[in-house]
Write a protein that holds these residues in place. Structure first.
Motif, PDB file in Angstrom:
ATOM      1  N   LEU A  63       0.757  -1.271   0.021  1.00 63.76           N
ATOM      2  CA  LEU A  63      -0.197   0.527   0.166  1.00 63.76           C
ATOM      3  C   LEU A  63       1.017   1.053   0.118  1.00 63.76           C
ATOM      4  CD1 LEU A  63      -2.341   1.168  -0.153  1.00 63.76           C
ATOM      5  CD2 LEU A  63      -2.110   1.168   3.012  1.00 63.76           C
ATOM      6  N   VAL A  64       1.022   2.169  -1.452  1.00 67.72           N
ATOM      7  CA  VAL A  64       1.954   3.244  -1.161  1.00 67.72           C
ATOM      8  C   VAL A  64       0.668   4.339  -0.667  1.00 67.72           C
ATOM      9  CG1 VAL A  64       2.434   5.276  -2.742  1.00 67.72           C
ATOM     10  CG2 VAL A  64       2.973   2.238  -2.926  1.00 67.72           C
ATOM     11  N   LEU A  65       1.187   5.361   0.760  1.00 72.33           N
ATOM     12  CA  LEU A  65       0.654   6.284   1.451  1.00 72.33           C
ATOM     13  C   LEU A  65       0.973   7.280   0.345  1.00 72.33           C
ATOM     14  CD1 LEU A  65       0.478   5.420   5.327  1.00 72.33           C
ATOM     15  CD2 LEU A  65      -1.487   5.213   2.789  1.00 72.33           C
ATOM     16  N   GLY A  66      -0.109   8.483  -0.593  1.00 76.55           N
ATOM     17  CA  GLY A  66       0.214   9.776  -0.749  1.00 76.55           C
ATOM     18  C   GLY A  66       0.506   9.295  -3.199  1.00 76.55           C
ATOM     19  N   GLN A  67      -0.083  10.063  -2.946  1.00 77.90           N
ATOM     20  CA  GLN A  67      -0.395   9.662  -5.195  1.00 77.90           C
ATOM     21  C   GLN A  67       0.207   9.996  -5.488  1.00 77.90           C
ATOM     22  OE1 GLN A  67      -0.893   6.473  -6.668  1.00 77.90           O
ATOM     23  NE2 GLN A  67       0.248   5.272  -4.694  1.00 77.90           N
ATOM     24  N   GLY A  68       0.756  11.349  -4.902  1.00 78.62           N
ATOM     25  CA  GLY A  68       1.476  12.534  -5.513  1.00 78.62           C
ATOM     26  C   GLY A  68       2.509  12.184  -6.873  1.00 78.62           C
ATOM     27  N   VAL A  69       3.710  12.934  -6.710  1.00 78.26           N
ATOM     28  CA  VAL A  69       3.996  12.492  -7.983  1.00 78.26           C
ATOM     29  C   VAL A  69       5.205  10.908  -8.278  1.00 78.26           C
ATOM     30  CG1 VAL A  69       6.336  13.697  -9.836  1.00 78.26           C
ATOM     31  CG2 VAL A  69       4.505  14.606  -9.822  1.00 78.26           C
ATOM     32  N   MET A  70       5.864  10.950  -6.498  1.00 74.73           N
ATOM     33  CA  MET A  70       6.752  10.374  -6.024  1.00 74.73           C
ATOM     34  C   MET A  70       6.254   8.989  -6.091  1.00 74.73           C
ATOM     35  SD  MET A  70       9.872  11.975  -3.973  1.00 74.73           S
ATOM     36  CE  MET A  70       9.013  13.845  -2.776  1.00 74.73           C
ATOM     37  N   GLY A  71       4.612   9.506  -4.981  1.00 76.00           N
ATOM     38  CA  GLY A  71       3.889   7.553  -4.793  1.00 76.00           C
ATOM     39  C   GLY A  71       4.139   7.844  -6.463  1.00 76.00           C
ATOM     40  N   ARG A  72       2.987   7.958  -7.458  1.00 74.58           N
ATOM     41  CA  ARG A  72       2.779   7.189  -8.177  1.00 74.58           C
ATOM     42  C   ARG A  72       3.996   6.823  -9.084  1.00 74.58           C
ATOM     43  NH1 ARG A  72      -0.179  12.226  -9.312  1.00 74.58           N
ATOM     44  NH2 ARG A  72       1.340  12.614 -11.377  1.00 74.58           N
ATOM     45  N   ALA A  73       5.222   7.372  -9.014  1.00 77.73           N
ATOM     46  CA  ALA A  73       6.502   6.367  -9.284  1.00 77.73           C
ATOM     47  C   ALA A  73       6.766   5.324  -8.566  1.00 77.73           C
ATOM     48  CB  ALA A  73       7.716   8.016  -9.576  1.00 77.73           C
ATOM     49  N   VAL A  74       6.314   5.721  -7.571  1.00 73.82           N
ATOM     50  CA  VAL A  74       6.623   4.489  -6.566  1.00 73.82           C
ATOM     51  C   VAL A  74       6.238   3.306  -6.339  1.00 73.82           C
ATOM     52  CG1 VAL A  74       7.087   3.643  -4.752  1.00 73.82           C
ATOM     53  CG2 VAL A  74       8.498   5.541  -4.434  1.00 73.82           C
ATOM     54  N   SER A  75       5.042   3.800  -6.704  1.00 76.83           N
ATOM     55  CA  SER A  75       3.730   2.239  -7.122  1.00 76.83           C
ATOM     56  C   SER A  75       3.841   1.736  -8.610  1.00 76.83           C
ATOM     57  CB  SER A  75       2.336   3.179  -7.206  1.00 76.83           C
ATOM     58  OG  SER A  75       1.921   3.984  -5.942  1.00 76.83           O
ATOM     59  N   ALA A  76       4.050   2.852  -9.233  1.00 76.46           N
ATOM     60  CA  ALA A  76       4.817   2.304 -11.121  1.00 76.46           C
ATOM     61  C   ALA A  76       5.241   1.628 -11.177  1.00 76.46           C
ATOM     62  CB  ALA A  76       4.549   3.432 -11.628  1.00 76.46           C
ATOM     63  N   SER A  77       6.321   1.636 -10.030  1.00 70.90           N
ATOM     64  CA  SER A  77       7.654   0.988 -10.414  1.00 70.90           C
ATOM     65  C   SER A  77       7.475  -0.830  -9.600  1.00 70.90           C
ATOM     66  CB  SER A  77       8.652   2.036 -10.320  1.00 70.90           C
ATOM     67  OG  SER A  77       9.577   0.753  -9.062  1.00 70.90           O
ATOM     68  N   LEU A  78       6.758  -0.403  -8.405  1.00 67.96           N
ATOM     69  CA  LEU A  78       6.832  -1.440  -7.396  1.00 67.96           C
ATOM     70  C   LEU A  78       5.767  -2.279  -8.759  1.00 67.96           C
ATOM     71  CD1 LEU A  78       6.256   0.009  -4.165  1.00 67.96           C
ATOM     72  CD2 LEU A  78       7.929  -1.314  -4.739  1.00 67.96           C
ATOM     73  N   ALA A  79       5.201  -2.001  -9.072  1.00 65.06           N
ATOM     74  CA  ALA A  79       3.598  -3.174  -9.625  1.00 65.06           C
ATOM     75  C   ALA A  79       4.988  -3.625 -10.984  1.00 65.06           C
ATOM     76  CB  ALA A  79       3.235  -1.987 -10.552  1.00 65.06           C
ATOM     77  N   GLN A  80       5.883  -3.001 -11.633  1.00 64.57           N
ATOM     78  CA  GLN A  80       6.204  -3.507 -12.716  1.00 64.57           C
ATOM     79  C   GLN A  80       6.737  -4.806 -12.307  1.00 64.57           C
ATOM     80  OE1 GLN A  80       9.604  -0.794 -14.657  1.00 64.57           O
ATOM     81  NE2 GLN A  80       8.936  -1.798 -16.332  1.00 64.57           N
ATOM     82  N   GLN A  81       7.365  -4.954 -11.094  1.00 62.82           N
ATOM     83  CA  GLN A  81       8.615  -5.757 -10.146  1.00 62.82           C
ATOM     84  C   GLN A  81       7.282  -7.153 -10.252  1.00 62.82           C
ATOM     85  OE1 GLN A  81      11.450  -6.320  -9.568  1.00 62.82           O
ATOM     86  NE2 GLN A  81      11.753  -4.550 -11.158  1.00 62.82           N
ATOM     87  N   GLY A  82       5.990  -6.521  -9.885  1.00 58.77           N
ATOM     88  CA  GLY A  82       4.749  -8.052  -9.785  1.00 58.77           C
ATOM     89  C   GLY A  82       3.644  -7.738  -8.298  1.00 58.77           C
ATOM     90  N   TYR A  83       4.570  -6.107  -8.169  1.00 60.85           N
ATOM     91  CA  TYR A  83       3.786  -6.419  -6.482  1.00 60.85           C
ATOM     92  C   TYR A  83       2.780  -6.259  -5.893  1.00 60.85           C
ATOM     93  CZ  TYR A  83       8.267  -6.904  -4.659  1.00 60.85           C
ATOM     94  OH  TYR A  83       9.882  -7.144  -4.060  1.00 60.85           O
ATOM     95  N   ARG A  84       1.699  -6.688  -6.366  1.00 63.44           N
ATOM     96  CA  ARG A  84       0.144  -5.963  -5.718  1.00 63.44           C
ATOM     97  C   ARG A  84      -0.367  -4.723  -4.954  1.00 63.44           C
ATOM     98  NH1 ARG A  84      -2.488 -11.562  -5.069  1.00 63.44           N
ATOM     99  NH2 ARG A  84      -4.847 -10.285  -5.067  1.00 63.44           N
ATOM    100  N   VAL A  85      -0.156  -3.201  -5.926  1.00 65.61           N
ATOM    101  CA  VAL A  85      -0.184  -1.955  -5.159  1.00 65.61           C
ATOM    102  C   VAL A  85      -1.117  -1.689  -5.197  1.00 65.61           C
ATOM    103  CG1 VAL A  85       1.532   0.019  -6.181  1.00 65.61           C
ATOM    104  CG2 VAL A  85       2.716  -2.085  -5.988  1.00 65.61           C
ATOM    105  N   THR A  86      -1.456  -0.841  -4.177  1.00 64.40           N
ATOM    106  CA  THR A  86      -2.967   0.046  -3.844  1.00 64.40           C
ATOM    107  C   THR A  86      -2.209   0.775  -3.522  1.00 64.40           C
ATOM    108  OG1 THR A  86      -3.938  -1.802  -3.421  1.00 64.40           O
ATOM    109  CG2 THR A  86      -5.388   0.347  -3.192  1.00 64.40           C
ATOM    110  N   GLY A  87      -2.119   2.210  -3.812  1.00 62.71           N
ATOM    111  CA  GLY A  87      -2.537   3.688  -4.022  1.00 62.71           C
ATOM    112  C   GLY A  87      -3.491   4.842  -3.270  1.00 62.71           C
TER     113      GLY A  87
END
Ligand code: GLV
Length: 326
Positions: free
Chosen positions: A140-164
């Protein structure tokens, strides 16, 4: 255009910024606070890194405050900030990339149990644990600003099940209940201060972990320590000697705690004071507010673009909403 450059920086750091800003915007005149005092009417913009409170007073023609910090929480505590001058926060692509790397390192290390292996090395213990797939891990990524969205996308790309999650978004508790790793990238505001408290940790499943890359004041330290279980040095040493041939139990208290591990980059008081219980807790990893620095080269380009937009009457990027606090 005359621009004041000031902030809470040592002289070498300030010089580095001045050189990068001059290179990106040679047509501007970059003024120190004492130079600005000679002709305060001339100052049209200020580029600042958490300047001392009151530093931006008495500049009647100031039209933009550009922060060199991504988080403007400290800047906004200055009660003497000129009330009507727009503030822009720093959105630096290099900093976003560095934050993404740090988040990835922390999540990977937690998921694969690399911090556990580091603990076992300290007690010369050769023992493997199961290797899980990334798609078994909910982040779970708390915060979906520029950094939160970039982190979420990169974790999702590694295969994690990500929620923002955004603080003005969906209810948090049901999301926490299914989260294994929380990554905090929220801005610090009146609404998010102290959000990570006993109720927050209790809503996470047993064995969950926290990665705090945002601000120390998001966390209630005593509640985090209680959720991690207070570390008992003597008990741990005894167990590490006695446990070698092996009941599968860790010797760091993890088996009895609600939370498994915390990776903390930010603290209520920085530097983290000597003797603070976070320093030597076996399941806390401390970083010295180093998850991601603003890079003067790329950040100076961002500053120059905003100052040129100001001169040309164009749109200023990354404006802060003072009411919201970020
Ligand atoms: C660092 O914490 C920043 O806000 O730039």
């Amino acid at each position: 255009m005359k621009v004041l450059l000031c902030g809470d920086m040592d002289p070498a750091e300030l010089e580095g910024w001045r050189a990068a800003l001059e290179a990106s915007m040679p047509e501007a005149t970059w003024l120190s606070p004492s130079q600005a005092l000679d002709d305060p009417q001339a100052v049209q913009a200020a580029v600042v890194a958490n300047p001392a409170p009151g530093s931006l007073q008495g500049l009647p023609n100031l039209r933009l405050i550009q922060s060199l910090w991504a988080g403007v929480d400290r800047l906004l505590t200055d009660t003497n900030l000129p009330p009507d001058v727009p503030i822009a926060r720093m959105v630096d692509p290099s900093m976003t990339a560095a934050m993404t790397q740090t988040a990835l390192w922390a999540v990977l290390s937690l998921h694969r149990g690399f911090f556990v292996y580091a603990g076992r090395q300290r007690s010369e213990r050769w023992q493997v644990h199961a290797q899980r797939c990334a798609d078994e891990v909910r982040v779970l990524v708390l915060g979906q600003g520029v950094m939160g969205r970039a982190v979420s996308a990169s974790l999702a790309q590694q295969g994690y099940r990500v929620t923002g999650w955004r603080h003005d978004g969906q209810p948090l508790v049901p999301l926490l209940a299914v989260t294994e790793i929380v990554v905090n990238l929220l801005p610090l505001t009146a609404k998010t201060r102290g959000l990570l408290d006993a109720a927050f940790f209790a809503a996470l499943p047993r064995g969950a972990s926290l990665v705090n890359l945002a601000r120390g004041a998001h966390v209630v330290d005593a509640d985090l320590l209680a959720a991690l279980g207070v570390h008992n040095e003597g008990a741990s040493l005894g167990a590490s000697i006695g446990d070698r041939d092996d009941d599968g139990e860790e010797d760091d208290g993890a088996d009895h705690a609600h939370l498994r591990h915390a990776v903390l980059d930010v603290f209520h008081t920085e530097p983290l004071p000597a003797g603070h219980p976070f320093w030597c807790h076996p399941r806390i990893t401390v970083l010295p507010h180093a998850a991601a620095f603003t890079d003067p080269r790329s950040a100076a380009t961002v500053v120059a673009a905003n100052l040129r937009a100001l001169c040309a009457g164009g749109a200023i990027a990354n404006l802060v909403d003072r009411r919201r606090g970020y």
